[in-house]
Design a protein around this motif. Structure first.
Motif, PDB file in Angstrom:
ATOM      1  N   LEU A   1      14.755  27.463  67.825  1.00  0.00           N
ATOM      2  CA  LEU A   1      16.058  28.258  67.330  1.00  0.00           C
ATOM      3  C   LEU A   1      16.383  29.455  67.982  1.00  0.00           C
ATOM      4  N   THR A   2      17.499  29.885  68.243  1.00  0.00           N
ATOM      5  CA  THR A   2      17.804  30.867  69.009  1.00  0.00           C
ATOM      6  C   THR A   2      18.578  31.847  68.107  1.00  0.00           C
ATOM      7  N   ALA A   3      18.688  33.153  68.172  1.00  0.00           N
ATOM      8  CA  ALA A   3      19.474  33.962  67.470  1.00  0.00           C
ATOM      9  C   ALA A   3      19.570  35.353  68.345  1.00  0.00           C
ATOM     10  N   ARG A   4      20.886  35.837  68.299  1.00  0.00           N
ATOM     11  CA  ARG A   4      21.156  37.019  69.011  1.00  0.00           C
ATOM     12  C   ARG A   4      21.715  37.998  68.203  1.00  0.00           C
ATOM     13  N   ALA A   5      21.596  39.307  68.426  1.00  0.00           N
ATOM     14  CA  ALA A   5      22.142  40.382  67.477  1.00  0.00           C
ATOM     15  C   ALA A   5      22.105  41.727  68.196  1.00  0.00           C
ATOM     16  N   PRO A   6      22.347  42.857  67.747  1.00  0.00           N
ATOM     17  CA  PRO A   6      22.371  44.120  68.681  1.00  0.00           C
ATOM     18  C   PRO A   6      21.085  44.807  68.534  1.00  0.00           C
ATOM     19  N   SER A   7      20.197  44.296  67.762  1.00  0.00           N
ATOM     20  CA  SER A   7      18.794  44.940  67.816  1.00  0.00           C
ATOM     21  C   SER A   7      17.975  43.658  67.537  1.00  0.00           C
ATOM     22  N   GLN A   8      16.508  44.114  67.806  1.00  0.00           N
ATOM     23  CA  GLN A   8      15.580  42.940  67.766  1.00  0.00           C
ATOM     24  C   GLN A   8      15.200  42.730  66.199  1.00  0.00           C
ATOM     25  N   ASN A   9      15.233  43.641  65.409  1.00  0.00           N
ATOM     26  CA  ASN A   9      15.273  43.231  63.779  1.00  0.00           C
ATOM     27  C   ASN A   9      16.290  42.396  63.227  1.00  0.00           C
ATOM     28  N   ALA A  10      17.567  42.730  63.749  1.00  0.00           N
ATOM     29  CA  ALA A  10      18.860  42.049  63.379  1.00  0.00           C
ATOM     30  C   ALA A  10      18.600  40.614  63.915  1.00  0.00           C
ATOM     31  N   ALA A  11      18.187  40.443  65.144  1.00  0.00           N
ATOM     32  CA  ALA A  11      18.231  39.099  65.699  1.00  0.00           C
ATOM     33  C   ALA A  11      17.150  38.364  64.760  1.00  0.00           C
ATOM     34  N   ILE A  12      15.903  38.985  64.657  1.00  0.00           N
ATOM     35  CA  ILE A  12      15.086  38.023  63.805  1.00  0.00           C
ATOM     36  C   ILE A  12      15.610  37.853  62.466  1.00  0.00           C
ATOM     37  N   GLU A  13      16.282  38.768  61.879  1.00  0.00           N
ATOM     38  CA  GLU A  13      16.693  38.494  60.507  1.00  0.00           C
ATOM     39  C   GLU A  13      17.856  37.586  60.547  1.00  0.00           C
ATOM     40  N   LYS A  14      18.712  37.207  61.771  1.00  0.00           N
ATOM     41  CA  LYS A  14      19.449  36.318  61.815  1.00  0.00           C
ATOM     42  C   LYS A  14      18.776  34.639  62.191  1.00  0.00           C
ATOM     43  N   TRP A  15      17.800  35.053  62.713  1.00  0.00           N
ATOM     44  CA  TRP A  15      16.962  33.660  63.055  1.00  0.00           C
ATOM     45  C   TRP A  15      16.359  33.120  61.659  1.00  0.00           C
ATOM     46  N   VAL A  16      15.977  34.137  60.522  1.00  0.00           N
ATOM     47  CA  VAL A  16      15.366  33.724  59.497  1.00  0.00           C
ATOM     48  C   VAL A  16      16.438  33.150  58.798  1.00  0.00           C
ATOM     49  N   LYS A  17      17.705  33.604  58.667  1.00  0.00           N
ATOM     50  CA  LYS A  17      18.685  32.936  57.947  1.00  0.00           C
ATOM     51  C   LYS A  17      19.070  31.593  58.403  1.00  0.00           C
ATOM     52  N   SER A  18      19.268  31.488  59.724  1.00  0.00           N
ATOM     53  CA  SER A  18      19.399  30.117  60.105  1.00  0.00           C
ATOM     54  C   SER A  18      18.224  29.063  59.911  1.00  0.00           C
ATOM     55  N   ALA A  19      16.988  29.492  60.149  1.00  0.00           N
ATOM     56  CA  ALA A  19      15.660  28.718  59.735  1.00  0.00           C
ATOM     57  C   ALA A  19      15.871  28.335  58.445  1.00  0.00           C
ATOM     58  N   LEU A  20      16.267  29.079  57.478  1.00  0.00           N
ATOM     59  CA  LEU A  20      16.263  28.826  56.031  1.00  0.00           C
ATOM     60  C   LEU A  20      17.184  27.796  55.634  1.00  0.00           C
ATOM     61  N   THR A  21      18.326  27.608  56.474  1.00  0.00           N
ATOM     62  CA  THR A  21      19.341  26.588  56.524  1.00  0.00           C
ATOM     63  C   THR A  21      19.055  25.414  57.220  1.00  0.00           C
ATOM     64  N   LEU A  22      18.159  25.462  58.139  1.00  0.00           N
ATOM     65  CA  LEU A  22      18.029  24.198  59.027  1.00  0.00           C
ATOM     66  C   LEU A  22      18.011  22.894  58.264  1.00  0.00           C
ATOM     67  N   HIS A  23      17.289  22.632  57.427  1.00  0.00           N
ATOM     68  CA  HIS A  23      16.943  21.574  56.819  1.00  0.00           C
ATOM     69  C   HIS A  23      18.252  20.867  56.253  1.00  0.00           C
ATOM     70  N   ARG A  24      19.103  21.749  55.902  1.00  0.00           N
ATOM     71  CA  ARG A  24      20.445  21.343  55.193  1.00  0.00           C
ATOM     72  C   ARG A  24      21.110  20.831  56.144  1.00  0.00           C
ATOM     73  N   ASP A  25      21.134  21.602  57.526  1.00  0.00           N
ATOM     74  CA  ASP A  25      21.949  21.432  58.402  1.00  0.00           C
ATOM     75  C   ASP A  25      21.601  19.800  58.999  1.00  0.00           C
ATOM     76  N   ARG A  26      20.181  19.586  59.008  1.00  0.00           N
ATOM     77  CA  ARG A  26      19.685  18.299  59.459  1.00  0.00           C
ATOM     78  C   ARG A  26      19.552  17.238  58.324  1.00  0.00           C
ATOM     79  N   LYS A  27      20.123  17.774  57.389  1.00  0.00           N
ATOM     80  CA  LYS A  27      20.170  16.733  56.041  1.00  0.00           C
ATOM     81  C   LYS A  27      18.640  16.056  55.789  1.00  0.00           C
ATOM     82  N   ALA A  28      17.643  17.198  55.684  1.00  0.00           N
ATOM     83  CA  ALA A  28      16.570  16.696  55.238  1.00  0.00           C
ATOM     84  C   ALA A  28      16.008  17.283  53.894  1.00  0.00           C
ATOM     85  N   ALA A  29      17.117  17.705  53.284  1.00  0.00           N
ATOM     86  CA  ALA A  29      16.768  18.352  52.054  1.00  0.00           C
ATOM     87  C   ALA A  29      16.337  17.145  51.173  1.00  0.00           C
TER      88      ALA A  29
END
Length: 113
Positions: free
Chosen positions: A57-85
């Motif tokens: 999973l890749t994420a981009r943001a203006p700062s490293q903390n913001a990019a990691i926070e964006k990664w966390v949000k996408s990782a928490l919803t990844l299973h829903r996107d893959r229909k694995a819930a």
């Protein structure tokens, strides 16, 4: 070699979501995460942002903390996107898996003859 399961990604994201920004960065690096800083002399629009990658999973943001926070949000919803819930609450590791809870131990059941 297989990649991490949805449960492993979800668990790592939950742990990072509960951590402070500095601890989150340490956890991200400890799990093998990669990060690239913004280019000091950007020539294109995408060179203004930090880029982080972990578990594919890749994420981009203006700062490293913001990019990691964006990664966390996408990782928490990844299973829903893959229909694995596995149940109505959306967690990938739900213990009920959409079925009713088991009856109590004292419940009498019929035996086959």
């Amino acid at each position: 070699m297989t990649g991490p399961t949805s449960q492993e990604i979800y668990s790592a994201a939950q742990n990072m979501a509960d951590a402070s920004p500095s601890d989150r960065a340490l956890m991200f690096d400890g799990l093998g995460g990669e990060s690239w800083p913004a280019d000091p002399e950007p020539a294109a629009y995408d060179e203004f942002d930090w880029t982080v990658r972990l578990y594919g999973l890749t994420a981009r943001a203006p700062s490293q903390n913001a990019a990691i926070e964006k990664w966390v949000k996408s990782a928490l919803t990844l299973h829903r996107d893959r229909k694995a819930a596995r149940a109505t609450d959306g967690r990938p590791d739900c213990p009920y898996n959409g079925s009713a809870p088991l009856p109590s131990v004292s419940t009498r059941v019929a035996e086959a003859a």
